[in-house]
Scaffold this motif. Structure first.
Motif, mmCIF file in Angstrom:
data_model
loop_
_atom_site.group_PDB
_atom_site.id
_atom_site.type_symbol
_atom_site.label_atom_id
_atom_site.label_comp_id
_atom_site.label_asym_id
_atom_site.label_seq_id
_atom_site.Cartn_x
_atom_site.Cartn_y
_atom_site.Cartn_z
ATOM 1 N N UNK A 83 52.290 69.114 12.607
ATOM 2 C CA UNK A 83 50.976 68.547 12.120
ATOM 3 C C UNK A 83 49.410 69.527 11.807
ATOM 4 N N UNK A 84 49.338 71.031 12.959
ATOM 5 C CA UNK A 84 48.235 70.907 12.899
ATOM 6 C C UNK A 84 47.384 71.412 13.869
ATOM 7 N N UNK A 85 46.324 71.997 13.571
ATOM 8 C CA UNK A 85 45.349 72.039 14.565
ATOM 9 C C UNK A 85 44.819 70.534 15.175
ATOM 10 N N UNK A 86 44.688 69.931 13.705
ATOM 11 C CA UNK A 86 44.621 68.589 13.609
ATOM 12 C C UNK A 86 44.376 67.612 14.353
ATOM 13 N N UNK A 188 58.629 65.060 3.545
ATOM 14 C CA UNK A 188 58.246 65.811 4.458
ATOM 15 C C UNK A 188 58.350 65.535 5.601
ATOM 16 N N UNK A 189 59.776 65.354 5.351
ATOM 17 C CA UNK A 189 60.118 64.802 7.195
ATOM 18 C C UNK A 189 59.683 65.893 8.662
ATOM 19 N N UNK A 190 59.991 67.485 8.128
ATOM 20 C CA UNK A 190 59.330 68.511 9.298
ATOM 21 C C UNK A 190 58.204 68.228 9.251
ATOM 22 N N UNK A 191 57.029 67.554 8.465
ATOM 23 C CA UNK A 191 55.325 68.336 8.313
ATOM 24 C C UNK A 191 54.304 66.923 8.379
ATOM 25 N N UNK A 192 53.990 66.300 9.865
ATOM 26 C CA UNK A 192 53.338 65.802 10.699
ATOM 27 C C UNK A 192 52.001 65.637 9.523
ATOM 28 N N UNK A 193 51.669 64.325 8.445
ATOM 29 C CA UNK A 193 50.646 64.713 7.514
ATOM 30 C C UNK A 193 50.750 63.317 6.542
ATOM 31 N N UNK A 194 50.492 62.774 6.029
ATOM 32 C CA UNK A 194 50.262 61.510 5.304
ATOM 33 C C UNK A 194 50.973 60.755 4.778
ATOM 34 N N UNK A 195 52.383 61.578 4.204
ATOM 35 C CA UNK A 195 53.319 61.433 3.389
ATOM 36 C C UNK A 195 53.256 60.052 3.263
ATOM 37 N N UNK A 196 53.677 59.631 4.632
ATOM 38 C CA UNK A 196 54.338 57.695 4.994
ATOM 39 C C UNK A 196 53.270 57.155 4.182
ATOM 40 N N UNK A 197 51.969 57.496 4.647
ATOM 41 C CA UNK A 197 51.532 55.886 4.075
ATOM 42 C C UNK A 197 51.282 55.819 2.914
ATOM 43 N N UNK A 198 51.667 57.204 2.136
ATOM 44 C CA UNK A 198 51.153 56.689 0.191
ATOM 45 C C UNK A 198 52.405 56.366 -0.376
ATOM 46 N N UNK A 199 53.716 57.004 1.203
ATOM 47 C CA UNK A 199 54.865 56.140 -0.172
ATOM 48 C C UNK A 199 54.892 54.619 0.563
ATOM 49 N N UNK A 200 53.918 53.835 1.481
ATOM 50 C CA UNK A 200 54.618 53.069 1.238
ATOM 51 C C UNK A 200 52.897 52.598 0.285
ATOM 52 N N UNK A 201 52.031 52.390 -0.452
ATOM 53 C CA UNK A 201 51.204 52.363 -1.015
ATOM 54 C C UNK A 201 52.445 52.407 -2.348
ATOM 55 N N UNK A 229 46.397 56.899 4.167
ATOM 56 C CA UNK A 229 47.483 57.756 3.069
ATOM 57 C C UNK A 229 46.324 59.120 2.215
ATOM 58 N N UNK A 230 44.999 58.673 2.182
ATOM 59 C CA UNK A 230 43.100 59.573 1.795
ATOM 60 C C UNK A 230 42.989 60.403 2.628
ATOM 61 N N UNK A 231 43.052 59.787 4.130
ATOM 62 C CA UNK A 231 42.109 60.381 4.857
ATOM 63 C C UNK A 231 42.444 61.522 5.967
ATOM 64 N N UNK A 232 43.212 62.407 6.175
ATOM 65 C CA UNK A 232 44.218 62.310 7.329
ATOM 66 C C UNK A 232 42.993 63.195 8.685
ATOM 67 N N UNK A 236 44.075 61.069 12.211
ATOM 68 C CA UNK A 236 44.947 61.793 13.114
ATOM 69 C C UNK A 236 43.856 61.298 14.317
ATOM 70 N N UNK A 237 42.909 61.172 14.228
ATOM 71 C CA UNK A 237 41.613 60.461 14.800
ATOM 72 C C UNK A 237 42.581 59.787 15.242
ATOM 73 N N UNK A 238 42.425 58.006 14.624
ATOM 74 C CA UNK A 238 42.876 56.832 14.911
ATOM 75 C C UNK A 238 44.404 56.945 15.864
ATOM 76 N N UNK A 239 45.629 57.775 14.819
ATOM 77 C CA UNK A 239 46.445 58.801 15.327
ATOM 78 C C UNK A 239 46.696 58.461 17.383
ATOM 79 N N UNK A 240 45.331 59.767 17.112
ATOM 80 C CA UNK A 240 45.219 60.228 18.828
ATOM 81 C C UNK A 240 44.794 59.006 19.957
#
Length: 267
Positions: A83-86, A188-201, A229-232, A236-240
């Protein structure tokens, strides 16, 4: 292996706390967690954990880091790599390892993919976690794959799934057979991003339990899914924060447990 290492930490913590018990092989004294229904033919990465543990012990010149801590740090590093440094956070350490494991506890303690929203929330609350933790930690499904057996019922029976997606998934997951056919949890199963949440919407969640987080009548859950879904950065902060809370669930410390030299068996 990022998704698998992250999942090992989750499946460890949700069964009697973060104590490395998920890594133990069966013995004459107990049947471990690896053959429990939520884990059988599903969990992987045990050999990678063995390699990490061996290298850490080599550098430290003794066995000073527990297998439970290895899982917690490997989960964080997997998220960061994908997912990168975030997606990084400080991991509290000092956990010790369990000397036993429980197949029954794993069977009963881990939320299955057919749970309803209320069942999911009740499960998380039973572990001392809340709604934000449920939604944020479910975001881990932005990486990795799922077996046909975990989403078959959804694509043939659920009505809150996008029609084209259901038709496409049925080609790879027939009503009988193909239990182990794999499907990405999001686009995007190899990228830690917010696409999961966009899919739910868009009603494109792969698992029944995923889609239960949006559109099932809970405005707070719907709001978090839409927000993430719109605020990575917020995700990232809540996940951490949720990962740290989960990682603090009932750890063994002090003289309780041990620091295993081999993560697969007690000393």
């Amino acid at each position: 292996m990022g998704a698998s290492l992250l999942r090992l930490h989750f499946h460890d913590c949700f069964v009697n706390g973060c104590d490395g018990s998920v890594l133990l092989d069966d013995t004459t004294r107990f049947t471990g967690e690896k053959t429990a229904v939520p884990n059988l033919n599903s969990l992987r990465g045990f050999d990678v954990v063995d390699k990490i543990k061996s290298e850490v012990d080599r550098v430290c010149k003794r066995s000073v880091v527990s297998c439970a801590d290895v899982l917690a740090v490997a989960a964080r590093d997997s998220v960061n790599k994908l997912g990168g440094s975030t997606f990084t956070y400080q991991v509290p350490v000092g956990r010790r390892d369990s000397r036993t494991a429980s197949k029954n506890a794993a069977t009963n303690g881990l939320p299955p993919p057919f749970f309803s929203f209320n069942q999911l929330l009740a499960n998380f609350r039973s572990h001392g976690l809340g709604l934000t933790d449920l939604v944020a930690l479910s975001g881990a499904h932005t990486i990795g794959l799922a077996r046909c057996t975990t989403f078959r019922s959804r694509i043939y029976n659920d009505t809150n799934i996008q029609t084209d997606l259901a038709s496409s998934l049925r080609r790879n997951c027939p009503q009988s057979g193909g239990d182990n056919n794999l499907q990405p949890l999001d686009g995007t199963p190899a990228g830690f991003d917010t696409q999961y949440f966009g899919s739910l919407v868009r009603n494109k969640g792969l698992l029944h339990s995923d889609q239960e987080l949006f559109g099932r009548g809970n405005s707070a859950s719907d709001g978090l899914v839409s927000l993430y879904s719109g605020n990575p950065a917020k995700f990232a902060a809540d996940f951490a924060a949720s990962m740290v809370r989960m990682g603090n669930m009932r750890p063994l410390t002090g003289s309780n447990g041990e620091i295993r030299t081999n993560c697969r068996k007690i000393n």
